[in-house]
Write a protein that holds these residues in place. Structure first.
Motif, PDB file in Angstrom:
ATOM      1  N   PHE A   1      55.804  80.077  25.493  1.00  0.00           N
ATOM      2  CA  PHE A   1      57.108  80.152  24.839  1.00  0.00           C
ATOM      3  C   PHE A   1      58.166  79.448  25.684  1.00  0.00           C
ATOM      4  O   PHE A   1      58.969  78.662  25.174  1.00  0.00           O
ATOM      5  N   ILE A   2      58.153  79.716  26.993  1.00  0.00           N
ATOM      6  CA  ILE A   2      59.110  79.059  27.882  1.00  0.00           C
ATOM      7  C   ILE A   2      58.849  77.557  27.929  1.00  0.00           C
ATOM      8  O   ILE A   2      59.773  76.741  27.909  1.00  0.00           O
TER       9      ILE A   2
ATOM     10  N   MET B   1      59.915  71.593  26.447  1.00  0.00           N
ATOM     11  CA  MET B   1      59.621  70.419  25.637  1.00  0.00           C
ATOM     12  C   MET B   1      60.834  70.028  24.785  1.00  0.00           C
ATOM     13  O   MET B   1      61.182  68.853  24.681  1.00  0.00           O
ATOM     14  N   LEU B   2      61.497  71.022  24.172  1.00  0.00           N
ATOM     15  CA  LEU B   2      62.669  70.731  23.353  1.00  0.00           C
ATOM     16  C   LEU B   2      63.782  70.093  24.178  1.00  0.00           C
ATOM     17  O   LEU B   2      64.473  69.190  23.708  1.00  0.00           O
TER      18      LEU B   2
ATOM     19  N   LEU C   1      60.479  62.968  25.758  1.00  0.00           N
ATOM     20  CA  LEU C   1      59.300  63.703  25.297  1.00  0.00           C
ATOM     21  C   LEU C   1      58.017  63.167  25.919  1.00  0.00           C
ATOM     22  O   LEU C   1      57.136  63.933  26.298  1.00  0.00           O
ATOM     23  N   GLN C   2      57.896  61.833  26.019  1.00  0.00           N
ATOM     24  CA  GLN C   2      56.680  61.259  26.593  1.00  0.00           C
ATOM     25  C   GLN C   2      56.487  61.698  28.040  1.00  0.00           C
ATOM     26  O   GLN C   2      55.358  61.911  28.488  1.00  0.00           O
ATOM     27  N   LEU C   3      57.581  61.854  28.769  1.00  0.00           N
ATOM     28  CA  LEU C   3      57.501  62.347  30.141  1.00  0.00           C
ATOM     29  C   LEU C   3      56.941  63.759  30.155  1.00  0.00           C
ATOM     30  O   LEU C   3      56.067  64.085  30.966  1.00  0.00           O
ATOM     31  N   TYR C   4      57.425  64.622  29.251  1.00  0.00           N
ATOM     32  CA  TYR C   4      56.933  65.999  29.179  1.00  0.00           C
ATOM     33  C   TYR C   4      55.445  66.019  28.838  1.00  0.00           C
ATOM     34  O   TYR C   4      54.662  66.735  29.474  1.00  0.00           O
ATOM     35  N   ILE C   5      55.039  65.230  27.842  1.00  0.00           N
ATOM     36  CA  ILE C   5      53.624  65.201  27.439  1.00  0.00           C
ATOM     37  C   ILE C   5      52.750  64.738  28.587  1.00  0.00           C
ATOM     38  O   ILE C   5      51.689  65.300  28.860  1.00  0.00           O
TER      39      ILE C   5
END
Length: 324
Positions: free
Chosen positions: A46-47, A52-53, A61-65
């Motif tokens: 959940f955190i 990601m958001l 987003l690509q960095l997070y993925i």
């Protein structure tokens, strides 16, 4: 909430441990949200979703993925089972001119997840920081001295409030000695002096793991309201803290919740007992599907139990779930 927007409801489908369709997460959010449950029940997922958001809102987003091992690691049981992630949210904005998509983007860009678990010798939180990195507190506390220095210089009332709480939780602590390094004016370290000897200068290496974590927690929750993010998410903040200090942590969370929305994932019975049932969310795993199921407690349903037991005792007796 001082013209800050907040989320009142969120739905998540297909992200990590959250299933799709009828197994999607649908959750009402309050000013304080305490998530309890066993390991692997979805608290960290959940955190991580809010992390990601936040990356999405800043076009990262690509960095997070990439940091999370690729798309298969963030989709529920991988891309073969879950091809897409869905989310929906409802929000409340004090100022209606910010309502709608702009308000949602503003909230998510001001949503930060924190974890101060790494306090090893090589951790960012124990090392010097660039004095220019002071706009907000980093997720791992890596710019803690720089952020504290900014508060000391610009918000002395809040700086004193932070140091007074630290004195209570860390008995040997007297005061901070925060100044740029004379040999490198762009660098600053978390230096401090003891209450006993005001002449001897200590550094972050002289603080225990629990002490430096509490300093980061006090800085996070007691910073000036105008510097706070809209939403604060933090995973197991009680780690390494003395039981009485956990009570102090709870009071800081409550103070901060006047200005920011807070989500805390915890395993601490003592921290749980500082909050009301309607602020508590129980995380469990659906035995058939493996999906995370979140449910908010209803105080009226627990009235008879609460006459004789604390909330943590009810949890330990597995009356509300969230146990192995």
């Amino acid at each position: 909430m001082n013209n800050k927007s907040k989320l009142t409801q969120i739905a998540i489908s297909g992200f990590k441990s959250f299933g799709s369709d009828e197994l999607s997460l649908n959750l009402d959010l309050k000013d304080v949200n305490i998530i309890i449950g066993t390991n692997g029940a979805g608290k960290s997922s959940f955190i991580s979703f809010f992390e990601m958001l936040n990356h999405m809102s800043t076009e990262a987003l690509q960095l997070y993925i990439g940091k999370n091992g690729g798309a298969d690691n963030i989709l529920h049981f991988g891309s073969k089972k879950t091809p897409i992630i869905k989310k929906e949210s409802l929000l409340y904005a004090d100022d209606q001119k910010y309502a709608g998509a702009n308000a949602l983007k503003a909230i998510l860009s001001q949503c930060r997840a924190y974890q101060f678990h790494d306090t090893s010798d090589q951790s960012h939180i124990r090392n010097s920081a660039s004095i220019a990195n002071n706009r907000y507190l980093f997720a791992d506390g890596g710019n803690l001295p720089a952020f504290l220095y900014r508060i000391q210089q610009k918000y002395p009332k809040y700086f004193e409030r932070i140091t007074s709480r630290i004195r209570y939780a860390v008995p040997q602590f007297g005061k901070f000695d925060l100044f740029p390094d004379p040999l490198n004016m762009s660098s600053i370290q978390l230096n401090w002096k003891s209450e006993i000897d005001n002449d001897y200068l200590f550094g972050p290496d002289h603080l225990s793991d629990g002490s430096i974590r509490f300093i980061a927690l006090a800085t996070l929750f007691l910073q000036p309201p105008e510097l706070l993010p809209n939403i604060i998410l933090i995973d197991e903040p009680e780690l390494g803290l003395h039981p009485q200090v956990i009570d102090l942590l709870a009071s800081m969370i409550k103070e901060c919740s006047q200005y920011a929305q807070i989500v805390v994932a915890t395993q601490s019975p003592r921290l749980l007992d500082s909050f009301t049932p309607d602020q508590v969310i129980v995380a469990e795993t659906n035995s058939a599907s493996g999906a995370s199921i979140f449910k908010r407690l209803n105080e009226q349903d627990l009235d008879e139990w609460l006459e004789n037991y604390s909330l943590s005792e009810i949890w330990e007796k597995n009356i509300i779930g969230g146990q192995p």
